[in-house]
Design a protein around this motif. Structure first.
Motif, PDB file in Angstrom:
ATOM      1  N   ILE A 163      -8.760   0.147  14.161  1.00 32.43           N
ATOM      2  CA  ILE A 163      -8.620   1.601  14.128  1.00 32.43           C
ATOM      3  C   ILE A 163      -7.438   2.078  13.288  1.00 32.43           C
ATOM      4  CG2 ILE A 163      -9.794   1.915  16.339  1.00 32.43           C
ATOM      5  CD1 ILE A 163      -6.985   2.323  17.588  1.00 32.43           C
ATOM      6  N   ASP A 164      -6.594   1.154  12.805  1.00 30.43           N
ATOM      7  CA  ASP A 164      -5.445   1.556  11.991  1.00 30.43           C
ATOM      8  C   ASP A 164      -5.771   1.660  10.503  1.00 30.43           C
ATOM      9  OD1 ASP A 164      -5.782  -1.169  11.548  1.00 30.43           O
ATOM     10  OD2 ASP A 164      -3.635  -1.616  11.578  1.00 30.43           O
ATOM     11  N   ARG A 165      -7.036   1.516  10.138  1.00 33.08           N
ATOM     12  CA  ARG A 165      -7.452   1.510   8.736  1.00 33.08           C
ATOM     13  C   ARG A 165      -8.504   2.571   8.461  1.00 33.08           C
ATOM     14  NH1 ARG A 165      -6.279  -4.533   7.838  1.00 33.08           N
ATOM     15  NH2 ARG A 165      -5.027  -4.686   9.705  1.00 33.08           N
ATOM     16  N   ARG A 166      -8.775   2.760   7.189  1.00 37.12           N
ATOM     17  CA  ARG A 166      -9.871   3.607   6.731  1.00 37.12           C
ATOM     18  C   ARG A 166     -10.809   2.697   5.953  1.00 37.12           C
ATOM     19  NH1 ARG A 166      -8.711   5.989  10.413  1.00 37.12           N
ATOM     20  NH2 ARG A 166      -7.696   7.989  10.545  1.00 37.12           N
ATOM     21  N   TYR A 167     -12.010   3.186   5.686  1.00 39.09           N
ATOM     22  CA  TYR A 167     -13.067   2.329   5.156  1.00 39.09           C
ATOM     23  C   TYR A 167     -13.827   3.004   4.026  1.00 39.09           C
ATOM     24  CZ  TYR A 167     -11.839  -0.221   9.267  1.00 39.09           C
ATOM     25  OH  TYR A 167     -11.114  -0.917  10.194  1.00 39.09           O
ATOM     26  N   GLY A 168     -14.409   2.167   3.165  1.00 37.40           N
ATOM     27  CA  GLY A 168     -15.214   2.658   2.060  1.00 37.40           C
ATOM     28  C   GLY A 168     -16.673   2.291   2.249  1.00 37.40           C
ATOM     29  N   PRO A 169     -17.553   2.991   1.536  1.00 37.26           N
ATOM     30  CA  PRO A 169     -18.992   2.763   1.701  1.00 37.26           C
ATOM     31  C   PRO A 169     -19.465   1.398   1.214  1.00 37.26           C
ATOM     32  CG  PRO A 169     -18.583   4.265  -0.115  1.00 37.26           C
ATOM     33  CD  PRO A 169     -17.262   4.035   0.571  1.00 37.26           C
ATOM     34  N   THR A 170     -18.651   0.712   0.404  1.00 36.74           N
ATOM     35  CA  THR A 170     -19.035  -0.611  -0.078  1.00 36.74           C
ATOM     36  C   THR A 170     -18.259  -1.714   0.650  1.00 36.74           C
ATOM     37  OG1 THR A 170     -17.522  -0.297  -1.959  1.00 36.74           O
ATOM     38  CG2 THR A 170     -19.857   0.158  -2.337  1.00 36.74           C
ATOM     39  N   HIS A 171     -17.883  -1.428   1.909  1.00 33.58           N
ATOM     40  CA  HIS A 171     -17.324  -2.403   2.851  1.00 33.58           C
ATOM     41  C   HIS A 171     -15.909  -2.872   2.517  1.00 33.58           C
ATOM     42  CE1 HIS A 171     -21.217  -2.381   4.733  1.00 33.58           C
ATOM     43  NE2 HIS A 171     -21.777  -2.702   3.586  1.00 33.58           N
ATOM     44  N   GLU A 172     -15.090  -1.979   1.957  1.00 35.58           N
ATOM     45  CA  GLU A 172     -13.672  -2.264   1.805  1.00 35.58           C
ATOM     46  C   GLU A 172     -12.907  -1.567   2.924  1.00 35.58           C
ATOM     47  OE1 GLU A 172     -15.540  -2.541  -2.157  1.00 35.58           O
ATOM     48  OE2 GLU A 172     -15.331  -0.816  -0.848  1.00 35.58           O
ATOM     49  N   TRP A 173     -11.765  -2.138   3.293  1.00 33.31           N
ATOM     50  CA  TRP A 173     -10.855  -1.458   4.218  1.00 33.31           C
ATOM     51  C   TRP A 173      -9.573  -1.141   3.480  1.00 33.31           C
ATOM     52  CZ3 TRP A 173      -6.235  -3.894   4.770  1.00 33.31           C
ATOM     53  CH2 TRP A 173      -6.186  -5.281   4.700  1.00 33.31           C
ATOM     54  N   TYR A 174      -8.885  -0.082   3.938  1.00 28.19           N
ATOM     55  CA  TYR A 174      -7.654   0.392   3.320  1.00 28.19           C
ATOM     56  C   TYR A 174      -6.628   0.649   4.413  1.00 28.19           C
ATOM     57  CZ  TYR A 174     -11.632   2.009   0.516  1.00 28.19           C
ATOM     58  OH  TYR A 174     -12.828   2.106  -0.134  1.00 28.19           O
ATOM     59  N   LEU A 175      -5.441   0.143   4.199  1.00 30.26           N
ATOM     60  CA  LEU A 175      -4.356   0.351   5.150  1.00 30.26           C
ATOM     61  C   LEU A 175      -3.158   0.891   4.388  1.00 30.26           C
ATOM     62  CD1 LEU A 175      -3.147  -0.023   8.009  1.00 30.26           C
ATOM     63  CD2 LEU A 175      -2.541  -2.363   7.314  1.00 30.26           C
ATOM     64  N   LEU A 176      -2.702   2.095   4.751  1.00 37.20           N
ATOM     65  CA  LEU A 176      -1.516   2.667   4.128  1.00 37.20           C
ATOM     66  C   LEU A 176      -0.278   2.189   4.852  1.00 37.20           C
ATOM     67  CD1 LEU A 176      -2.747   6.293   3.440  1.00 37.20           C
ATOM     68  CD2 LEU A 176      -2.172   4.559   1.746  1.00 37.20           C
ATOM     69  N   GLU A 177       0.631   1.571   4.116  1.00 37.05           N
ATOM     70  CA  GLU A 177       1.905   1.097   4.656  1.00 37.05           C
ATOM     71  C   GLU A 177       3.004   1.686   3.790  1.00 37.05           C
ATOM     72  OE1 GLU A 177       1.609  -3.203   4.585  1.00 37.05           O
ATOM     73  OE2 GLU A 177       0.751  -3.218   6.595  1.00 37.05           O
ATOM     74  N   ASP A 178       3.695   2.690   4.314  1.00 35.97           N
ATOM     75  CA  ASP A 178       4.703   3.430   3.557  1.00 35.97           C
ATOM     76  C   ASP A 178       4.050   3.997   2.298  1.00 35.97           C
ATOM     77  OD1 ASP A 178       6.710   2.927   5.484  1.00 35.97           O
ATOM     78  OD2 ASP A 178       7.052   0.947   4.606  1.00 35.97           O
ATOM     79  N   ASP A 179       4.497   3.587   1.118  1.00 39.55           N
ATOM     80  CA  ASP A 179       3.909   4.124  -0.110  1.00 39.55           C
ATOM     81  C   ASP A 179       2.964   3.136  -0.785  1.00 39.55           C
ATOM     82  OD1 ASP A 179       5.882   2.362  -0.881  1.00 39.55           O
ATOM     83  OD2 ASP A 179       6.576   3.577  -2.564  1.00 39.55           O
ATOM     84  N   LEU A 180       2.514   2.120  -0.035  1.00 38.49           N
ATOM     85  CA  LEU A 180       1.585   1.132  -0.575  1.00 38.49           C
ATOM     86  C   LEU A 180       0.258   1.176   0.161  1.00 38.49           C
ATOM     87  CD1 LEU A 180       3.795  -2.058  -1.025  1.00 38.49           C
ATOM     88  CD2 LEU A 180       3.122  -0.395  -2.759  1.00 38.49           C
ATOM     89  N   LEU A 181      -0.787   0.803  -0.549  1.00 44.43           N
ATOM     90  CA  LEU A 181      -2.112   0.693   0.038  1.00 44.43           C
ATOM     91  C   LEU A 181      -2.505  -0.775   0.009  1.00 44.43           C
ATOM     92  CD1 LEU A 181      -5.063   2.787   0.050  1.00 44.43           C
ATOM     93  CD2 LEU A 181      -5.404   0.764  -1.337  1.00 44.43           C
ATOM     94  N   VAL A 182      -2.864  -1.304   1.161  1.00 48.94           N
ATOM     95  CA  VAL A 182      -3.367  -2.676   1.256  1.00 48.94           C
ATOM     96  C   VAL A 182      -4.888  -2.581   1.265  1.00 48.94           C
ATOM     97  CG1 VAL A 182      -3.335  -4.820   2.576  1.00 48.94           C
ATOM     98  CG2 VAL A 182      -1.341  -3.304   2.623  1.00 48.94           C
ATOM     99  N   LEU A 183      -5.526  -3.439   0.490  1.00 46.83           N
ATOM    100  CA  LEU A 183      -6.983  -3.398   0.309  1.00 46.83           C
ATOM    101  C   LEU A 183      -7.578  -4.741   0.696  1.00 46.83           C
ATOM    102  CD1 LEU A 183      -9.595  -2.149  -1.012  1.00 46.83           C
ATOM    103  CD2 LEU A 183      -8.753  -3.079  -3.161  1.00 46.83           C
ATOM    104  N   GLY A 184      -8.690  -4.695   1.414  1.00 48.88           N
ATOM    105  CA  GLY A 184      -9.415  -5.904   1.780  1.00 48.88           C
ATOM    106  C   GLY A 184     -10.887  -5.594   1.972  1.00 48.88           C
ATOM    107  N   VAL A 185     -11.632  -6.586   2.397  1.00 51.69           N
ATOM    108  CA  VAL A 185     -13.066  -6.458   2.642  1.00 51.69           C
ATOM    109  C   VAL A 185     -13.300  -6.534   4.146  1.00 51.69           C
ATOM    110  CG1 VAL A 185     -15.320  -7.534   2.241  1.00 51.69           C
ATOM    111  CG2 VAL A 185     -13.656  -7.457   0.411  1.00 51.69           C
ATOM    112  N   THR A 186     -14.202  -5.719   4.637  1.00 49.40           N
ATOM    113  CA  THR A 186     -14.473  -5.677   6.071  1.00 49.40           C
ATOM    114  C   THR A 186     -15.194  -6.937   6.555  1.00 49.40           C
ATOM    115  OG1 THR A 186     -16.621  -4.610   5.822  1.00 49.40           O
ATOM    116  CG2 THR A 186     -14.685  -3.158   5.999  1.00 49.40           C
TER     117      THR A 186
END
Length: 123
Positions: free
Chosen positions: A5-28
């Motif tokens: 629940i601490d992340r946001r998601y994209g329609p092509t199954h990526e997850w995004y986590l904002l940490e300060d001024d950086l975005l961490v990107l991964g696959v769900t």
């Protein structure tokens, strides 16, 4: 299916986590399951510029190759170098050790799904 629940998601199954001024990107979890066993991760160079809606990495599996779509314009600050020797981290632990990129975004993101929205579209 796990959807932190601490992340946001994209329609092509990526997850995004904002940490300060950086975005961490991964696959769900669902994204890696659809790919199958990941055998290679083609990652951009640190310092590369990435564009929202464009491929920023490519994952190859025993089934196919799939682009990872970038959710923002920005600059790649870090790549998960562990994926070079152990691309299976994406399958084993997609939300932690299987992260793909850290991006310093320019501008604000939009059109990201909440965990609930992602679960609804993934069903």
């Amino acid at each position: 299916m796990t959807v932190p629940i601490d992340r946001r998601y994209g329609p092509t199954h990526e997850w995004y986590l904002l940490e300060d001024d950086l975005l961490v990107l991964g696959v769900t979890e669902q994204g890696q399951a659809l790919l199958g066993d990941v055998v290679f991760a083609q990652l951009p160079d640190v310092g590369s510029h990435v564009q929202r809606g464009q491929a920023c990495a490519t994952l190859e599996s025993v089934k196919a190759a799939s682009d990872v779509i970038c959710p923002v314009d920005g600059v790649v600050i870090a790549v998960n170098s562990a994926l070079s020797d152990s691309p299976e981290l994406i399958n084993d632990d997609p939300f932690d050790t299987g992260w793909i990129l850290h991006i310093h975004p320019s501008g604000s993101p939009d059109e990201w799904m909440s965990p609930e929205e992602y679960l609804a579209q993934a069903e």
